[in-house]
Design an enzyme around this catalytic site. Structure first.
Site, mmCIF file in Angstrom:
data_model
loop_
_atom_site.group_PDB
_atom_site.id
_atom_site.type_symbol
_atom_site.label_atom_id
_atom_site.label_comp_id
_atom_site.label_asym_id
_atom_site.label_seq_id
_atom_site.Cartn_x
_atom_site.Cartn_y
_atom_site.Cartn_z
ATOM 1 N N SER A 34 0.839 -1.210 0.000
ATOM 2 C CA SER A 34 0.000 0.000 0.000
ATOM 3 C C SER A 34 0.868 1.251 0.000
ATOM 4 C CB SER A 34 -0.876 0.035 1.252
ATOM 5 O OG SER A 34 -1.658 -1.119 1.326
ATOM 6 N N SER A 213 2.164 -7.886 6.784
ATOM 7 C CA SER A 213 2.701 -8.492 5.555
ATOM 8 C C SER A 213 4.203 -8.702 5.665
ATOM 9 C CB SER A 213 2.389 -7.590 4.362
ATOM 10 O OG SER A 213 3.154 -6.404 4.423
#
Ligand code: HPA
Length: 275
Positions: A34, A213
């Protein structure tokens, strides 16, 4: 060899063959999280493939994550850009990116540059800051290597984030006059954000940032022999450290605002890497 292993190996071989058929020979892969997606636009001379056409690559579930492999150039380097990652919080599967990383290794990729969005555990590292990972804490204690056989699964994670690549990244940031923090990244499964008590726990455990992540892909990359560099874009203070309310929309909005600084730095770092 059991059927599952054979199917995995076949999918990797087919995916690698498709990439090789493009004539490109990337040595560096860049996995975009992101806030980092504009990086694809900075890559030159591109050929794109959909993850859906690469059988070892994951089917993505999150809207706005394209699931595209972009092969192209960044300075003198041939690169493979992975726009989209499948997270372990989607299905509980920490192996979601295994086939993709194995494919990169099969194509001769030697370095994996990872990017993500993270929450800060350090009062001095505010939203918009950039942090180079020096190490990680696998809070989930899940492994993307579960079910593997053979001695390669006992991966040594000392220097998981390559010291030489880290020095090169710091030098590139310094040349651009960009502050690059460094610290330990704690991987939590998510998708819920942490509680204030969990944030205090992570601080005491020695982490400077938290996110959902990167760690499984680092373990996979080390398993397949790739060196790793990883960067976090700080989108918020950890829950309870600041009075902002956390949400996915907030993460994406902060990531987008800071991406304008992060993406040129990423480009400069990748361009300057010695592989
Ligand atoms: N926690 C976990 N993951 C995150 C955060 C956070 O505060 N911010 C961005 N990703």
């Amino acid at each position: 060899m059991n059927e599952r292993t054979q199917a995995f190996d076949d999918a990797v071989a087919q995916s690698a063959a498709r990439i090789r058929a493009s004539g490109r020979q990337p040595r560096i892969a860049v996995l975009l999280g992101s806030g980092w997606h504009e990086f694809s636009a900075a890559v030159r001379d591109t050929v794109s493939m959909r993850y859906a056409d690469l059988p070892a690559f994951p089917v993505l579930g999150i809207a706005g994550h394209a699931g595209t492999l972009v092969l192209g150039r960044c300075g003198a380097h041939e690169v493979a850009v992975l726009a989209g990652r499948k997270h372990a919080y989607e299905t509980g599967d920490a192996q979601a990116m295994k086939g993709a990383i194995a494919t990169l290794a099969a194509c001769g990729v030697q370095v994996l540059v990872q990017t993500n969005a993270g929450g800060s555990l350090e009062p001095s590292m505010r939203s918009g800051a950039l942090m180079l990972l020096t190490d990680h804490l696998n809070i989930t204690q899940r492994s993307p290597l579960q079910g593997d056989t053979g001695s390669e699964r006992f991966v040594d994670l000392r220097d998981a984030y390559d010291p030489s690549l880290r020095r090169q990244a710091h030098a590139a940031a310094q040349r651009r006059g960009v502050t690059l923090h460094e610290g330990v990244y704690a991987w939590v499964l998510g998708p819920q954000f942490e509680t204030p008590a969990e944030i205090r726990m992570l601080q005491r455990l020695g982490a400077q940032a938290v996110g959902m992540s990167t760690v499984p892909e680092t373990i996979l990359a080390r398993r397949f022999g790739l060196r790793v560099l990883a960067l976090s874009l700080i989108t918020n203070m950890g829950c309870g450290l600041h009075d902002e309310a956390l949400s996915h929309a907030h993460t994406l909005a902060s990531a987008q605002a800071a991406g304008a600084r992060a993406v040129p730095l990423l480009h400069a770092i990748v361009e300057a890497l010695e592989v």
